[in-house]
Design an enzyme around this catalytic site. Structure first.
Site, mmCIF file in Angstrom:
data_model
loop_
_atom_site.group_PDB
_atom_site.id
_atom_site.type_symbol
_atom_site.label_atom_id
_atom_site.label_comp_id
_atom_site.label_asym_id
_atom_site.label_seq_id
_atom_site.Cartn_x
_atom_site.Cartn_y
_atom_site.Cartn_z
ATOM 1 N N SER A 496 0.845 -1.180 0.000
ATOM 2 C CA SER A 496 0.000 0.000 0.000
ATOM 3 C C SER A 496 0.890 1.243 0.000
ATOM 4 O O SER A 496 1.845 1.335 -0.763
ATOM 5 C CB SER A 496 -0.954 -0.046 1.200
ATOM 6 O OG SER A 496 -1.930 0.966 1.124
ATOM 7 N N ALA A 497 0.615 2.209 0.876
ATOM 8 C CA ALA A 497 1.435 3.418 0.901
ATOM 9 C C ALA A 497 2.854 3.137 1.398
ATOM 10 O O ALA A 497 3.750 3.968 1.219
ATOM 11 C CB ALA A 497 0.773 4.473 1.791
ATOM 12 N N ASP A 523 0.551 -4.234 -4.006
ATOM 13 C CA ASP A 523 -0.724 -3.533 -4.174
ATOM 14 C C ASP A 523 -0.592 -2.049 -3.828
ATOM 15 O O ASP A 523 -1.386 -1.488 -3.073
ATOM 16 C CB ASP A 523 -1.815 -4.174 -3.328
ATOM 17 C CG ASP A 523 -3.142 -4.274 -4.096
ATOM 18 O OD1 ASP A 523 -3.101 -4.595 -5.291
ATOM 19 O OD2 ASP A 523 -4.203 -4.040 -3.494
ATOM 20 N N HIS A 614 -6.563 -6.313 -1.012
ATOM 21 C CA HIS A 614 -5.550 -5.354 -0.587
ATOM 22 C C HIS A 614 -5.016 -5.657 0.813
ATOM 23 O O HIS A 614 -3.850 -5.383 1.105
ATOM 24 C CB HIS A 614 -6.173 -3.950 -0.615
ATOM 25 C CG HIS A 614 -5.214 -2.827 -0.388
ATOM 26 N ND1 HIS A 614 -4.255 -2.463 -1.300
ATOM 27 C CD2 HIS A 614 -5.066 -1.973 0.663
ATOM 28 C CE1 HIS A 614 -3.564 -1.438 -0.832
ATOM 29 N NE2 HIS A 614 -4.030 -1.125 0.361
#
Length: 640
Positions: A496-497, A523, A614
């Site tokens: 993610s981030a 992701d 995710h």
């Protein structure tokens, strides 16, 4: 099939003949004399199922149904989003209901449903799965009450691996053994099936119980007659053994040792180690020993019970080693001592997960007031207003402006050891719920194969400073990476981030000539260009999803919330540059609602798709994800 003389079989699954093992199973059944048809159909799709049943030949009418479908998406109650509920309920509830309604007039001899002890006895972290299986039990009883066939088999664990049990780890198996459940052998399971479908009872438990097991309160054995109450009230601590009283009778300079011993003992119990505290090293990260989200909840609850303290749900993630946990407990007791003596403890029954009202927070706001306003904003669909509030608060926090100014950087957490190079250095995502624990299962899957460490992002814990700028953050993490690598080749990885962090640090290190061997983005999607608190509501689908998930946890402390907002603010407007190092993009196969609209990673990269969404790519599907990364790194050539 042989025992009951069945000669015509229709095997139905979403992937049909493409399902793993379908061809081999069909061939084996054919050798035994069966005529097998494999069909691709989502049984929860009523229209598709109706069409499939309508195509059955008149000469071979439907005479029996065996519904075995099941999906796991484990998590504590507060984490069970509507999407995670639907993921588990759909294959159980929707499919079984459709089969029931569409076959009511078929005069079926058998309508067997595969249920689970999770619904009968309960199972930690499986509220959604327990509910789905309880529905199956009720459906079987309903069918019997109307004169139809119906049997719900409440299965305990099987020895046979694969399917839903493929991701079980040592900690899971130890937790299961402590509950008093013994895995069934295949021949036992088949014999129990035959007995159940011929029984006049609608619901039967098909499980092996170990009467010698010392089952904890609430486990199956503890609910059997003569085994005592289901659970003892938390508000009734054991007199002389209650930890605050023992601390009161112990010299102050021995409190640390006493607390460390208690933490190690409770950790051993939560992780299922029979060697008690000797199996839990004081300075070894609990993640290395198998601490996942469920075990963390159990251990946190155990410690809350013996200490009488209100402990945050993130306790074991913020303090990854037993010694760090013990030091935190000692600090909490020392703060508490002037107001509340050890001899007058606050019991966990009265304790709350959230920070006490009126406690200080960055910027002087009450911590749970800030949290409550943020949750309200997200609940009303005004995520941008919520992040704007947190961003303003984050700008009032203590900051560092260089790697050198970060006096005590967060220590790397080792989650795996192994001989393969390059080693992995991972970054958590930037959510309020993020931390080294994200990679607990991922690391366990790499144990013995490849070293993997997690570098926490500074600012999420109390008393930690935030980076003043993105450059200060990246340079600090780059310094930490080189210290963690200790001269060995390394790969930077983020989900993610956290992928933004991995890429930004890789850019910085390449400019210094010390770049990584590769970068892995799990992701990870493009950021929010120009979406800081002063720039307007231009949040990406990924960021909105992150905020919504963080808002679901009422206990998220102000430090974590403002750190999340602060990092989103730092990365606002950041544009990644092309790297010299090869990049692997690991895509989650199942998109979350809203995330499917997010833009893809546009820079050159290789790509692999793994099962899960995710979040579950590092949870129940962590092993598949870890091995995909490991194999890509082992490949002789990697070209973007």
């Amino acid at each position: 099939m042989v025992e009951h003389g069945v000669r015509h079989l229709l095997l139905v699954g979403r992937r049909g003949a493409d399902a793993p093992g379908a061809a081999e199973l069909s061939a084996e059944l054919a050798e035994l004399g069966a005529e097998v048809t494999v069909a691709a159909c989502d049984a929860a799709d009523r229209a598709a199922l109706a069409a499939l049943l309508a195509d059955l030949p008149d000469k071979h009418p439907l005479t029996g149904v065996v519904h075995t479908a099941g999906v796991l998406d484990d998590g504590v109650i507060a984490a069970l989003t509507p999407e995670r509920l639907d993921r588990v309920l759909r294959p159980k509830v929707d499919a079984a209901l459709a089969l029931h309604e569409l076959t009511r007039g078929s005069g079926l001899a058998v309508f067997a449903l595969f249920s689970s002890v999770a619904g009968m006895f309960g199972s930690g972290g499986q509220g959604n799965y327990a509910a789905a299986n309880s529905f199956l039990d009720a459906l079987a009883q309903h069918r019997r009450s109307t004169g139809l066939s119906g049997t719900s088999l409440v299965w305990g664990p099987w020895q046979q691996s694969g399917g839903m049990t493929a991701e079980l780890r040592g900690a899971d198996l130890r937790r299961m053994a402590r509950s008093g459940l013994v895995p069934l052998r295949t021949e036992e399971g088949l014999a129990l099936f035959d007995t159940a479908v011929g029984s006049p009872d609608a619901v039967l438990v098909a499980a092996r119980l170990n009467p010698e097991a010392s089952a904890p309160p609430g486990a199956p054995l503890s609910r059997m007659p003569g085994r005592g109450p289901v659970r003892r009230a938390l508000s009734e601590p054991e007199g002389g053994d209650f930890l605050p009283r023992r601390l009161a009778a112990t010299p102050a300079d021995e409190h640390g040792a006493l607390l460390l011993s208690e933490v190690r003992k409770e950790a051993a119990a939560a992780l299922g180690y029979t060697a008690a505290e000797s199996a839990v090293e004081a300075d070894r990260p609990l993640a290395e020993l198998g601490l996942d989200s469920l075990a963390a909840v159990e251990l946190r609850n155990r410690l809350a019970k013996v200490t009488g303290l209100a402990l945050p749900v993130t306790l074991l993630f913020d303090h990854p080693t037993p010694r760090a946990v013990a030091a935190h407990l000692e600090e909490q007791f020392s703060r508490k001592a002037p107001q509340t003596p050890f001899t007058a403890p606050v019991t966990p029954a009265a304790a709350k997960d959230r920070t006490p009202a009126g406690s200080p927070a960055p910027g002087g706001a009450a911590a749970d007031s800030l949290s409550a306003l943020f949750r309200t904003a997200c609940a009303r669909g005004r995520a941008w207003d919520g992040i704007a509030l947190l961003t303003i608060a984050s700008r009032l926090r203590e900051v560092f402006d260089s790697a050198e100014a970060l006096k005590t950087p967060p220590a790397a957490v080792t989650v795996a050891t192994g001989p393969a190079l390059p080693r992995l250095i991972c970054f958590p995502a930037l959510s309020a719920l993020s931390g080294p624990h994200e990679y607990a299962r991922f690391g366990l899957s790499l144990q013995g194969l490849r070293a993997a460490s997690v570098l926490p992002n500074p600012g999420f814990l109390p008393h930690e400073a935030m980076p003043a700028t993105l450059d200060a953050f990246v340079s600090a993490q780059a310094t930490a990476v080189l210290a963690c690598a200790d001269g060995e080749p390394f790969v930077l990885l983020g989900r993610s981030a956290g992928g933004w962090v991995a890429h930004a640090v890789a850019e910085y290190l390449e400019l210094t000539g010390a770049g990584p061997s590769a970068v892995v983005l799990i992701d990870t999607f493009p950021g929010d260009s120009g979406s800081g608190a002063d720039d307007g509501p231009a949040l990406s689908a990924m960021t909105v999803g992150m905020l919504d998930k963080a808002a679901q946890f009422a206990s998220a402390e102000a430090d974590r919330l403002t750190a999340m907002a602060g990092y989103l603010d730092r990365f606002s407007g950041w544009e990644p540059a092309e790297l010299s190092a090869p990049t692997l993009f690991v895509r989650a196969r199942d998109p979350l609602p809203g995330i499917e609209a997010a833009g893809t990673w546009s820079l050159p990269h290789s790509e692999v798709t793994v099962p899960g969404d995710h979040f579950t790519v590092l949870e129940e599907h962590a092993r598949t994800t870890a091995l995909a990364v490991h194999e890509w790194l082992n490949a002789p050539r990697r070209t973007p």
